[in-house]
Scaffold this motif. Structure first.
Motif, PDB file in Angstrom:
ATOM      1  N   GLY A 175     -28.131  33.221 -45.018  1.00 39.02           N
ATOM      2  CA  GLY A 175     -27.138  33.450 -43.955  1.00 39.02           C
ATOM      3  C   GLY A 175     -26.785  34.925 -43.839  1.00 39.02           C
ATOM      4  N   ASP A 176     -26.586  35.572 -44.994  1.00 35.76           N
ATOM      5  CA  ASP A 176     -26.326  37.024 -44.981  1.00 35.76           C
ATOM      6  C   ASP A 176     -27.499  37.750 -44.327  1.00 35.76           C
ATOM      7  OD1 ASP A 176     -24.140  36.326 -46.515  1.00 35.76           O
ATOM      8  OD2 ASP A 176     -24.901  37.182 -48.383  1.00 35.76           O
ATOM      9  N   GLY A 177     -28.715  37.277 -44.619  1.00 37.17           N
ATOM     10  CA  GLY A 177     -29.916  37.903 -44.052  1.00 37.17           C
ATOM     11  C   GLY A 177     -29.905  37.869 -42.529  1.00 37.17           C
ATOM     12  N   PHE A 178     -29.487  36.731 -41.953  1.00 38.17           N
ATOM     13  CA  PHE A 178     -29.422  36.649 -40.476  1.00 38.17           C
ATOM     14  C   PHE A 178     -28.410  37.646 -39.921  1.00 38.17           C
ATOM     15  CE2 PHE A 178     -30.990  32.240 -41.379  1.00 38.17           C
ATOM     16  CZ  PHE A 178     -32.230  32.394 -40.764  1.00 38.17           C
ATOM     17  N   VAL A 179     -27.295  37.850 -40.656  1.00 34.97           N
ATOM     18  CA  VAL A 179     -26.303  38.832 -40.195  1.00 34.97           C
ATOM     19  C   VAL A 179     -26.923  40.234 -40.218  1.00 34.97           C
ATOM     20  CG1 VAL A 179     -24.051  39.896 -40.670  1.00 34.97           C
ATOM     21  CG2 VAL A 179     -24.365  37.426 -41.014  1.00 34.97           C
ATOM     22  N   VAL A 180     -27.615  40.552 -41.314  1.00 31.18           N
ATOM     23  CA  VAL A 180     -28.252  41.874 -41.434  1.00 31.18           C
ATOM     24  C   VAL A 180     -29.234  42.069 -40.277  1.00 31.18           C
ATOM     25  CG1 VAL A 180     -29.792  43.296 -42.848  1.00 31.18           C
ATOM     26  CG2 VAL A 180     -27.978  41.956 -43.941  1.00 31.18           C
ATOM     27  N   ALA A 181     -30.028  41.036 -39.999  1.00 28.65           N
ATOM     28  CA  ALA A 181     -31.022  41.131 -38.919  1.00 28.65           C
ATOM     29  C   ALA A 181     -30.339  41.445 -37.595  1.00 28.65           C
ATOM     30  CB  ALA A 181     -31.799  39.817 -38.823  1.00 28.65           C
ATOM     31  N   ARG A 182     -29.259  40.727 -37.326  1.00 29.93           N
ATOM     32  CA  ARG A 182     -28.547  40.934 -36.053  1.00 29.93           C
ATOM     33  C   ARG A 182     -27.980  42.346 -35.963  1.00 29.93           C
ATOM     34  NH1 ARG A 182     -23.286  39.605 -35.901  1.00 29.93           N
ATOM     35  NH2 ARG A 182     -23.531  37.770 -37.231  1.00 29.93           N
TER      36      ARG A 182
ATOM     37  N   ARG B 186     -31.275  22.329 -42.059  1.00 29.13           N
ATOM     38  CA  ARG B 186     -30.622  22.031 -43.341  1.00 29.13           C
ATOM     39  C   ARG B 186     -29.853  23.231 -43.897  1.00 29.13           C
ATOM     40  NH1 ARG B 186     -34.686  18.667 -46.991  1.00 29.13           N
ATOM     41  NH2 ARG B 186     -32.773  18.560 -48.192  1.00 29.13           N
ATOM     42  N   LEU B 187     -29.749  24.288 -43.119  1.00 26.10           N
ATOM     43  CA  LEU B 187     -28.967  25.447 -43.588  1.00 26.10           C
ATOM     44  C   LEU B 187     -27.499  25.052 -43.746  1.00 26.10           C
ATOM     45  CD1 LEU B 187     -30.437  28.231 -41.241  1.00 26.10           C
ATOM     46  CD2 LEU B 187     -30.522  28.254 -43.747  1.00 26.10           C
ATOM     47  N   PRO B 188     -26.797  25.597 -44.747  1.00 24.01           N
ATOM     48  CA  PRO B 188     -25.348  25.348 -44.820  1.00 24.01           C
ATOM     49  C   PRO B 188     -24.667  25.900 -43.559  1.00 24.01           C
ATOM     50  CG  PRO B 188     -26.055  26.887 -46.565  1.00 24.01           C
ATOM     51  CD  PRO B 188     -27.282  26.465 -45.826  1.00 24.01           C
ATOM     52  N   SER B 189     -23.463  25.393 -43.251  1.00 24.01           N
ATOM     53  CA  SER B 189     -22.913  25.613 -41.907  1.00 24.01           C
ATOM     54  C   SER B 189     -22.787  27.082 -41.508  1.00 24.01           C
ATOM     55  CB  SER B 189     -21.578  24.881 -41.760  1.00 24.01           C
ATOM     56  OG  SER B 189     -20.712  25.341 -42.764  1.00 24.01           O
ATOM     57  N   ASP B 190     -22.262  27.932 -42.396  1.00 19.54           N
ATOM     58  CA  ASP B 190     -22.084  29.339 -42.003  1.00 19.54           C
ATOM     59  C   ASP B 190     -23.437  30.013 -41.775  1.00 19.54           C
ATOM     60  OD1 ASP B 190     -19.382  28.987 -42.274  1.00 19.54           O
ATOM     61  OD2 ASP B 190     -19.314  29.737 -44.341  1.00 19.54           O
ATOM     62  N   ALA B 191     -24.393  29.682 -42.631  1.00 17.61           N
ATOM     63  CA  ALA B 191     -25.733  30.267 -42.477  1.00 17.61           C
ATOM     64  C   ALA B 191     -26.353  29.775 -41.172  1.00 17.61           C
ATOM     65  CB  ALA B 191     -26.607  29.885 -43.665  1.00 17.61           C
ATOM     66  N   ARG B 192     -26.066  28.529 -40.868  1.00 17.73           N
ATOM     67  CA  ARG B 192     -26.601  27.937 -39.639  1.00 17.73           C
ATOM     68  C   ARG B 192     -26.044  28.668 -38.399  1.00 17.73           C
ATOM     69  NH1 ARG B 192     -29.777  23.396 -37.634  1.00 17.73           N
ATOM     70  NH2 ARG B 192     -29.465  23.723 -35.432  1.00 17.73           N
ATOM     71  N   VAL B 193     -24.742  28.977 -38.448  1.00 18.59           N
ATOM     72  CA  VAL B 193     -24.126  29.707 -37.327  1.00 18.59           C
ATOM     73  C   VAL B 193     -24.836  31.051 -37.143  1.00 18.59           C
ATOM     74  CG1 VAL B 193     -22.016  30.892 -36.562  1.00 18.59           C
ATOM     75  CG2 VAL B 193     -21.878  28.590 -37.543  1.00 18.59           C
ATOM     76  N   ASN B 194     -25.087  31.715 -38.244  1.00 18.93           N
ATOM     77  CA  ASN B 194     -25.728  33.031 -38.142  1.00 18.93           C
ATOM     78  C   ASN B 194     -27.203  32.936 -37.780  1.00 18.93           C
ATOM     79  OD1 ASN B 194     -23.767  35.162 -38.460  1.00 18.93           O
ATOM     80  ND2 ASN B 194     -23.304  34.115 -40.393  1.00 18.93           N
ATOM     81  N   TYR B 195     -27.812  31.826 -38.153  1.00 16.85           N
ATOM     82  CA  TYR B 195     -29.187  31.561 -37.692  1.00 16.85           C
ATOM     83  C   TYR B 195     -29.191  31.475 -36.159  1.00 16.85           C
ATOM     84  CZ  TYR B 195     -33.184  28.604 -36.468  1.00 16.85           C
ATOM     85  OH  TYR B 195     -34.308  28.084 -35.873  1.00 16.85           O
ATOM     86  N   GLU B 196     -28.236  30.699 -35.636  1.00 18.45           N
ATOM     87  CA  GLU B 196     -28.160  30.512 -34.175  1.00 18.45           C
ATOM     88  C   GLU B 196     -27.894  31.844 -33.470  1.00 18.45           C
ATOM     89  OE1 GLU B 196     -28.957  27.785 -32.861  1.00 18.45           O
ATOM     90  OE2 GLU B 196     -28.580  26.197 -34.330  1.00 18.45           O
ATOM     91  N   ARG B 197     -26.965  32.632 -34.077  1.00 17.42           N
ATOM     92  CA  ARG B 197     -26.637  33.919 -33.442  1.00 17.42           C
ATOM     93  C   ARG B 197     -27.877  34.816 -33.400  1.00 17.42           C
ATOM     94  NH1 ARG B 197     -20.873  35.256 -36.428  1.00 17.42           N
ATOM     95  NH2 ARG B 197     -19.609  33.834 -35.190  1.00 17.42           N
ATOM     96  N   TRP B 198     -28.625  34.787 -34.493  1.00 26.34           N
ATOM     97  CA  TRP B 198     -29.853  35.591 -34.496  1.00 26.34           C
ATOM     98  C   TRP B 198     -30.857  35.019 -33.484  1.00 26.34           C
ATOM     99  CZ3 TRP B 198     -32.399  39.824 -34.917  1.00 26.34           C
ATOM    100  CH2 TRP B 198     -33.808  39.785 -34.840  1.00 26.34           C
ATOM    101  N   ALA B 199     -30.970  33.691 -33.452  1.00 26.15           N
ATOM    102  CA  ALA B 199     -31.979  33.047 -32.609  1.00 26.15           C
ATOM    103  C   ALA B 199     -31.789  33.411 -31.134  1.00 26.15           C
ATOM    104  CB  ALA B 199     -31.946  31.532 -32.811  1.00 26.15           C
ATOM    105  N   ALA B 200     -30.550  33.793 -30.770  1.00 22.95           N
ATOM    106  CA  ALA B 200     -30.310  34.228 -29.392  1.00 22.95           C
ATOM    107  C   ALA B 200     -30.910  35.615 -29.144  1.00 22.95           C
ATOM    108  CB  ALA B 200     -28.806  34.251 -29.116  1.00 22.95           C
ATOM    109  N   LEU B 201     -31.232  36.320 -30.221  1.00 23.77           N
ATOM    110  CA  LEU B 201     -31.744  37.695 -30.084  1.00 23.77           C
ATOM    111  C   LEU B 201     -33.237  37.817 -30.368  1.00 23.77           C
ATOM    112  CD1 LEU B 201     -28.978  39.630 -32.082  1.00 23.77           C
ATOM    113  CD2 LEU B 201     -29.128  39.344 -29.614  1.00 23.77           C
ATOM    114  N   GLY B 202     -33.724  36.906 -31.228  1.00 26.36           N
ATOM    115  CA  GLY B 202     -35.124  37.054 -31.620  1.00 26.36           C
ATOM    116  C   GLY B 202     -35.669  35.789 -32.264  1.00 26.36           C
TER     117      GLY B 202
END
Ligand SMILES: NC(=O)C1=CN([C@@H]2O[C@H](COP(=O)(O)OP(=O)(O)OC[C@H]3O[C@@H](n4cnc5c(N)ncnc54)[C@H](O)[C@@H]3O)[C@@H](O)[C@H]2O)[C@@H](O)CC1
Ligand SMILES: Nc1ncnc2c1ncn2[C@@H]1O[C@H](COP(=O)(O)OP(=O)(O)O)[C@@H](O)[C@H]1O
Ligand SMILES: [K+]
Length: 512
Positions: A65-72, A91-107
């Protein structure tokens, strides 16, 4: 005071912070990711100047999840960022999942198996696979990525690990399994973890604050966190009105002719660290040898156990050091006399005084008391605590692994006194569970200490401080800290004799 946490302690602290309602897990994750980006720009300022390429490897938990934040955040800086995920996004834990989604909107998010080809052309590699949740070794699925990360190291790619390098146990610093990553920079959150300073860690670990303040002592912590050594300069002062006997009288027992060098080193160290008087206890056959080599040090003949007992009737002798160059036979005779002496509160046992009891450690432990300090290196530790050393040596297959902290705490509890377990990661434990690490790593690296006799000097430093009335735990930690400072101050070319001679400079630098 710098605390070092275990994974469980960190989880408890985070949990308490989140449950208090003042911060959410998502906010902590955002701050963690921001901290990593800040740390990258501080470590490699050239990366902050223009946009670059980054490969971010994300794992299946909150480290990912931290990794997705760094990527963004890097993407927002105009970087070209490629993200690879190990595991199923659903299956990502919820906070990581949120950041996955936020990243997925960018790349895009590609599977980890696609990462190696991207890793050949990156400026920055972000290892966000596993952090404090590492439960077992990385499987063969990671082999290609791991091989590629070795190529990145060879090519000089900047590598940053989120929290701790993946595959490394946050409690013990041990590699779990064969595919443990190496990072030039590890960015930990809130506090360093024990694993950042234990073992042969590469790279540099730093801490980024994620705004957890008030909750640090809450949570279901079973014992107080380990801390890094923090010395109290006041214990080293001498006031203008002091008499030499106000700073105690140390006795260092020497071995026989031709074996007196180690005890002389320890004695000089005791004197330099401020013991009021220091006497060498020498067998008759070595008296001439020692007398020709000393000036401010004093000499008493100590032939055998009875001789020692009568010397120790002098109540002013308040700290005794046995071990350096003593010889096993002499140690077996003198140690019981020293530890049972009615008027001698403090005893340091090192080297031969430890090895002499390898056959019957329990007999030694039965004699020890709270004024004793044991200072084993790895070999001596294994002779006195073979079962504990076995556990420590075992190659871990799951995390958290048994650590040098666990081992030293267990040893101190068994011995009933302070144990200082040497190394670049010197761990000092009290039977009550208190535990302190003197780390000679990262910016405090002191590789020149790996020289014959440096341990004798450390034993002398501890004895001198004990003579001055410093309590065992504090004497051990202060001595270990000063030992490293002396080595760092002297630098390359150091031999053991130089350590006590460097102490005046270190003291001046401390403002004493
Ligand atoms: N909880 C929080 O509030 C915060 C957590 N933070 C981050 O979260 C990390 C801890 O997160 P987690 O507890 O989710 O743990 P991790 O993200 O380290 O890993 C746990 C996940 O990996 C799996 N796993 C463990 N070892 C494995 C292996 N060898 N092979 C395959 N899968 C394996 C586990 O089953 C679990 O799904 C910290 O290191 C830090 O980076 C930060 O965001 C700060 C805030
Ligand atoms: N690479 C290193 N980095 C930091 N400290 C070290 C290193 N190697 C050894 N030391 C320290 O040097 C001392 C060596 O002690 P020891 O092994 O007992 O040596 P000796 O028996 O020769 O006196 C210990 O305090 C240990 O912590
Ligand atoms: K990591």
């Amino acid at each position: 005071m710098t605390e070092l946490l275990t994974a469980a302690q960190m989880r408890a602290i985070e949990q308490a912070a989140i449950e208090s309602g003042e911060v959410t897990g998502l906010e902590l994750m955002e701050r963690a990711g921001r901290g990593v980006v800040e740390a990258v720009f501080e470590e490699w300022p050239e990366l902050a100047e223009t946009s670059h390429r980054a490969v971010v490897l994300c794992g299946p938990g909150n480290n990912g999840g931290d990794g997705f934040v760094v990527a963004r955040l890097l993407k927002e800086w105009g970087w070209d960022v490629e993200v690879f995920l190990y595991g199923d996004p659903a299956r990502l834990p919820s906070d990581a999942r949120v950041n996955y989604e936020r990243w997925a909107a960018l790349g895009e998010v590609l599977p980890l198996s696609a990462a190696p080809s991207a890793m050949t052309e990156t400026d920055l590699l972000v290892d966000a696979l596993f952090g404090t949740g590492l439960g077992r070794g990385l499987s063969d699925e990671f082999q290609d990525v791991w091989d590629s990360h070795l190529d990145c190291i060879a090519d000089g790619v900047a590598i940053v690990a989120v929290d701790i390098a993946s595959g490394v146990c946050a409690d013990s610093g041990k590699e779990i399994g064969i595919y443990a990553f190496v990072a030039e920079l590890e960015v930990s959150f809130h506090r360093l973890k024990q694993g950042h300073v234990l073992g042969d860690r590469m790279g540099r670990a730093i801490v980024k604050d994620i705004g957890i303040n008030t909750w640090q002592h809450h949570g279901s912590q079973t014992c107080e966190p380990v801390t890094l050594v923090c010395i109290e300069e006041s214990s080293l002062f001498k006031t203008p009105f002091d008499h030499k006997y106000d700073h105690g009288h140390a006795l260092i027992l020497s071995g026989g002719a031709g074996k007196t060098g180690a005890a002389r080193l320890a004695a000089r160290a005791s004197l330099r660290i401020g013991a009021g008087l220091v006497t060498l206890g020498v067998p008759g056959a070595a008296q001439m040898e020692v007398a020709g080599q000393i000036t401010a040090l004093m000499l008493r003949r100590v032939e055998d156990g009875d001789g020692l007992a009568s010397v120790l009737e002098d109540e002013r002798l308040n700290a005794v050091c046995l071990g350096p160059g003593l010889g096993a036979e002499r140690a077996r005779e003198l140690v019981p006399m020293a530890v049972r002496a009615e008027h001698t509160p403090y005893i340091v046992l090192d080297a031969d005084a430890l090895t002499a009891f390898a056959e019957e450690p329990e007999a030694l432990f039965g004699m020890l008391h709270e004024g004793c300090v044991l200072t084993p290196h790895g070999g001596e530790f294994a002779r006195l605590f073979p079962d504990i050393a076995e556990k420590l040596k075992a190659v871990p297959t799951k995390g958290p692994a048994y650590s040098k902290v666990d081992a030293t705490r267990e040893a101190a509890a068994r011995a009933g006194c302070v144990v200082l377990f040497k190394g670049p990661d010197t761990v000092i434990a009290d039977p009550d569970g208190r535990c302190i690490i003197n780390s000679a790593q990262y910016e405090r690296a002191a590789p020149w200490l790996a020289t014959a006799g440096s341990g004798d000097v450390l034993a002398g430093f501890i004895t001198g401080l004990l003579a001055r009335g410093v309590a065992p735990m504090q004497a051990a930690e202060t001595a270990a800290w000063l030992h490293v400072e002396c080595a760092r101050s002297f630098g390359p070319g150091l031999i053991a004799e130089d350590l006590p001679e460097e102490l005046p400079k270190v003291f001046r630098d401390l403002g004493l």
